[in-house]
Design a protein around this motif. Structure first.
Motif, PDB file in Angstrom:
ATOM      1  N   TYR A  80     -15.104  15.030 -24.276  1.00 19.09           N
ATOM      2  CA  TYR A  80     -14.449  16.117 -25.006  1.00 19.09           C
ATOM      3  C   TYR A  80     -13.658  15.543 -26.188  1.00 19.09           C
ATOM      4  O   TYR A  80     -13.753  16.018 -27.322  1.00 19.09           O
ATOM      5  CB  TYR A  80     -13.523  16.901 -24.067  1.00 19.09           C
ATOM      6  N   THR A 145     -14.473  30.356 -38.436  1.00 19.46           N
ATOM      7  CA  THR A 145     -13.237  30.925 -37.880  1.00 19.46           C
ATOM      8  C   THR A 145     -13.475  31.399 -36.447  1.00 19.46           C
ATOM      9  O   THR A 145     -12.664  31.138 -35.553  1.00 19.46           O
ATOM     10  CB  THR A 145     -12.768  32.110 -38.762  1.00 19.46           C
ATOM     11  N   LYS A 148     -13.737  28.489 -34.196  1.00 17.97           N
ATOM     12  CA  LYS A 148     -12.434  27.849 -34.047  1.00 17.97           C
ATOM     13  C   LYS A 148     -11.595  28.627 -33.021  1.00 17.97           C
ATOM     14  O   LYS A 148     -10.921  28.035 -32.168  1.00 17.97           O
ATOM     15  CB  LYS A 148     -11.731  27.855 -35.420  1.00 17.97           C
ATOM     16  N   ILE A 149     -11.680  29.949 -33.101  1.00 15.94           N
ATOM     17  CA  ILE A 149     -10.929  30.785 -32.151  1.00 15.94           C
ATOM     18  C   ILE A 149     -11.468  30.552 -30.736  1.00 15.94           C
ATOM     19  O   ILE A 149     -10.706  30.353 -29.783  1.00 15.94           O
ATOM     20  CB  ILE A 149     -11.033  32.288 -32.536  1.00 15.94           C
ATOM     21  N   SER A 152     -10.356  27.387 -29.282  1.00 19.79           N
ATOM     22  CA  SER A 152      -8.963  27.463 -28.843  1.00 19.79           C
ATOM     23  C   SER A 152      -8.855  28.184 -27.507  1.00 19.79           C
ATOM     24  O   SER A 152      -8.069  27.796 -26.646  1.00 19.79           O
ATOM     25  CB  SER A 152      -8.116  28.192 -29.888  1.00 19.79           C
ATOM     26  N   VAL A 153      -9.657  29.238 -27.332  1.00 26.08           N
ATOM     27  CA  VAL A 153      -9.646  29.977 -26.055  1.00 26.08           C
ATOM     28  C   VAL A 153     -10.080  29.037 -24.926  1.00 26.08           C
ATOM     29  O   VAL A 153      -9.451  28.981 -23.855  1.00 26.08           O
ATOM     30  CB  VAL A 153     -10.585  31.211 -26.125  1.00 26.08           C
ATOM     31  N   PHE A 155     -10.041  25.782 -24.933  1.00 23.65           N
ATOM     32  CA  PHE A 155      -9.027  24.715 -24.797  1.00 23.65           C
ATOM     33  C   PHE A 155      -7.904  25.214 -23.870  1.00 23.65           C
ATOM     34  O   PHE A 155      -7.447  24.500 -22.976  1.00 23.65           O
ATOM     35  CB  PHE A 155      -8.483  24.397 -26.195  1.00 23.65           C
ATOM     36  N   GLU A 156      -7.522  26.462 -24.081  1.00 24.24           N
ATOM     37  CA  GLU A 156      -6.480  27.093 -23.251  1.00 24.24           C
ATOM     38  C   GLU A 156      -6.969  27.222 -21.802  1.00 24.24           C
ATOM     39  O   GLU A 156      -6.224  26.954 -20.853  1.00 24.24           O
ATOM     40  CB  GLU A 156      -6.178  28.486 -23.847  1.00 24.24           C
ATOM     41  N   GLN A 206     -14.750  35.871 -26.955  1.00 31.52           N
ATOM     42  CA  GLN A 206     -14.375  36.385 -25.640  1.00 31.52           C
ATOM     43  C   GLN A 206     -12.888  36.159 -25.410  1.00 31.52           C
ATOM     44  O   GLN A 206     -12.378  35.071 -25.644  1.00 31.52           O
ATOM     45  CB  GLN A 206     -15.157  35.634 -24.544  1.00 31.52           C
ATOM     46  N   PRO A 207     -12.199  37.191 -24.886  1.00 33.71           N
ATOM     47  CA  PRO A 207     -10.780  36.999 -24.573  1.00 33.71           C
ATOM     48  C   PRO A 207     -10.616  36.041 -23.392  1.00 33.71           C
ATOM     49  O   PRO A 207     -11.528  35.902 -22.565  1.00 33.71           O
ATOM     50  CB  PRO A 207     -10.296  38.400 -24.203  1.00 33.71           C
ATOM     51  N   LEU A 208      -9.467  35.440 -23.330  1.00 33.62           N
ATOM     52  CA  LEU A 208      -9.170  34.490 -22.254  1.00 33.62           C
ATOM     53  C   LEU A 208      -9.295  35.162 -20.891  1.00 33.62           C
ATOM     54  O   LEU A 208      -9.852  34.582 -19.937  1.00 33.62           O
ATOM     55  CB  LEU A 208      -7.752  33.933 -22.459  1.00 33.62           C
TER      56      LEU A 208
END
Lengths: 217, 401
Positions: A80, A145, A148-149, A152-153, A155-156, A206-208
């Protein structure tokens, strides 16, 4: 008067060439570090896969499964980080060699790791979830974008779930037969895509919460 | 790999380096033959003044006190002032002519008709000569081919950020002008103080009354006419600089508009003959404009791209329920950019320090370095925006002072 302009041009070309030369040297050095790191990772994956072969031939104890899980998790973390480094290199490398071959190798290593993680899970009865994140390497600003989002999701999600998920980011458009087979198999038309446990296919952002509802962490 | 923006960056870096090297090279290889012998001729000072009661007396007193053995006359054209300018000028010993307000160039041309001297010194009503200013500058007229002499214009105010930035800027401008002298390309005879041979001004038929910067325009015609313009660095004149941003903006947009008017007027002379005016001054001006405007375009594009990308990212993260600060992205710069950024910054610092030491002004405090960094990073970045504003204003026909 022309003499001054000509002298200036010579000195400027010299300084400029020096700057380009140093830049080229540093870019190549950075690419070489990346190349070495990729070679080490490749070796590490071979080790992990060989460990499976050892398991197939000689052993099926719980101790082995725990060792295999440990190796896979370590590898997951390392590859990763390597992926992030590679993206960085691609962005920053202006003069050094093309990174496309390294990206292809990276994509194959990730795919091999993914398949290995599935195999170990079945063989040892682990309950971790595999989360394959398939993205597009050649991207428009809008897709950049979105991806990238999504990164981040994920990654969270990885931060929340830790070793309960194996996160596998794979560039899906590298012209590699093995990855093309997967995208064909799942009829992937729109990027980015998240494939959870090889069953749940989620296309687009997709939302978290949605991701969390499909994994057990 | 190199993208379009990277290539543009490299082109900019090359051009910036070229001019820095050019000025340094000219400085180190210059002919140091500064004239030593005094030159004397009858001198007429002409001072156009519009509502300058705060400074006119000091300006005239400084002129009277400047050391010079030749004849001096001081003519003030009170250009329709509504304050005590005329009375104060008269009281201080100048010959005063009062006219209705018609603008600086017309006032200068009117003053010219009243002069008796062989050399004309135009002085702004808020600029102050030092003891040696005139004597040092006049030495250059020993050469018959010299049509005009400019001096070192330095900032009078040194307090406040804007004043300190201008102090640095004026030093750099003066130093650059000296270097341009060595390639026969001094392209401005500044208003605060410039000396002309009267015969040259007569040949030029006076100042251009339609131009907002008659001093730039005059210098171009002097060069075009085959006369030399010299820069007397040892002749120092202090001038009042704007202390408020609004005043500064107004002054600079006027300078820009005047420069553009001058360029447009003389556009047909570009590469028209082998002289420095055709081959360097006009191309240099034109090139600076192009670089400035294209730099601003690229910068605006990058900023807009960043704002749009970041906004989309922030909105997107809100939609998917995560913090916008959760990002694996990075802010590193490509090595190539860092290298050229470092080279240009280092040369800029050396360049600025050379400028300062030339005027025996040393970097003594941390504040000096901060001002210089501010100058290099922000102050000069305002100029392209100012240029666009000036172009728009000029095209809209708003040619006011």
């Amino acid at each position: 008067m022309m003499n001054v302009f000509a002298k200036t041009l010579i000195i400027t070309v010299f300084i400029f060439s020096l700057g380009i030369g140093v830049g080229l040297w540093l870019d190549i050095a950075r690419a070489e570090v990346e190349e070495r790191s990729l070679a080490e990772i490749s070796l590490q994956l071979t080790d992990v896969v060989t460990q499976d072969l050892v398991y197939d031939s000689f052993d099926n104890t719980t101790a082995f499964c725990n060792a295999a899980l440990k190796s896979n998790l370590e590898f997951n973390d390392r590859i990763y980080r390597q992926g992030v480094e590679l993206e960085k290199l691609e962005e920053l490398n202006k003069l050094g060699p093309d990174t496309i071959l390294q990206k292809k190798r990276y994509a194959l290593l990730q795919t091999q790791f993914w398949l290995n993680a599935i195999k170990i899970r079945e063989a040892c009865g682990f309950n971790y979830d595999t989360v394959a994140y398939i993205y597009k390497n050649e991207e428009t600003p809008e897709l950049n974008t979105r991806q990238k989002i999504m990164s981040s999701v994920l990654f969270e999600l990885k931060n929340k779930c830790g070793s309960k998920i194996m996160l596998v980011p794979i560039p899906g458009d590298m012209g590699l037969a093995s990855i093309d087979t997967i995208t064909y198999q799942y009829d992937i038309q729109e990027y980015p895509v998240v494939l959870i446990n090889e069953k749940v296919l989620l296309q687009g952002l997709q939302p978290l919460d949605t991701l969390e509802s499909h994994v057990s962490c | 790999m190199l993208g379009v923006i990277d290539v543009i960056f490299l082109v900019f870096a090359f051009i910036t380096l070229y001019f820095m090297v050019f000025f340094m090279l000219v400085y180190f290889t210059r002919d140091k033959g500064i004239p030593k012998n005094n030159f004397t001729g009858s001198v007429s000072f002409i001072i156009p003044a519009f509502n300058e009661e705060e400074s006119i007396s000091e300006t005239i007193t400084a002129i009277k006190e400047t050391e010079y053995v030749g004849e001096k006359e001081i003519i003030v054209v009170d250009d329709g002032s509504t304050d005590n300018t005329a009375a104060l000028a008269r009281k201080t010993g100048a010959t005063v002519y009062s006219t209705k307000n018609r603008g600086k160039a017309k006032a200068l041309n009117f003053a010219l008709t009243k002069t008796k001297g062989n050399f004309i010194v135009s002085v702004d009503a808020d600029s102050f000569l030092t003891k040696d200013s005139l004597k040092e500058a006049m030495k250059y007229f020993a050469d018959d081919k010299v049509g005009a002499v400019t001096v070192s214009i330095l900032s009078k105010e040194k307090k406040g950020l804007l004043s300190r930035l201008q102090e640095l800027e004026y030093i750099m401008i003066a130093w650059a002008r000296k270097n341009l002298e060595h390639v026969e390309s001094v392209f401005v005879t500044p208003g605060p103080m410039s000396i002309y041979r009267k015969s040259v001004l007569t040949e030029m038929k006076g100042f251009d009354e339609d131009n907002l910067t008659e001093d730039i325009e005059m210098a171009w015609r002097v060069l075009k006419g085959g006369h030399k313009i010299r820069m007397a660095t040892s002749a120092v004149v202090y001038t009042t600089v704007p202390t408020k941003f609004k005043e500064w903006w107004r002054q600079r947009s006027r300078w820009n508009m005047g420069g553009l008017q001058t360029l447009w007027k003389h556009k047909s002379s570009i590469f028209a003959n082998p002289g420095s005016f055709s081959m360097f001054v006009i191309p240099f001006f034109t090139f600076s404009l192009i670089i400035s405007l294209s730099g601003l375009t690229v910068f605006s594009y990058l900023i807009a791209k960043w704002i749009l990308g970041t906004s989309a990212y922030v909105i997107g993260t809100a939609q998917v329920g995560i913090s916008p600060f959760t990002s694996t992205s990075f802010l590193d710069l490509p090595i190539l950019f860092v290298i050229f950024g470092a080279i240009i910054l280092t040369l800029s610092i050396i360049y600025s320090k050379m400028n300062f030491s030339f005027y025996s002004r040393k970097f003594q405090e941390k504040k000096d370095y901060l001002v210089m960094l501010f100058y290099l990073a922000l102050y000069i970045s305002i100029f392209p925006i100012l240029l666009v504003y000036s172009i728009v204003k000029l095209l809209a026909g708003k040619k006011e002072w």
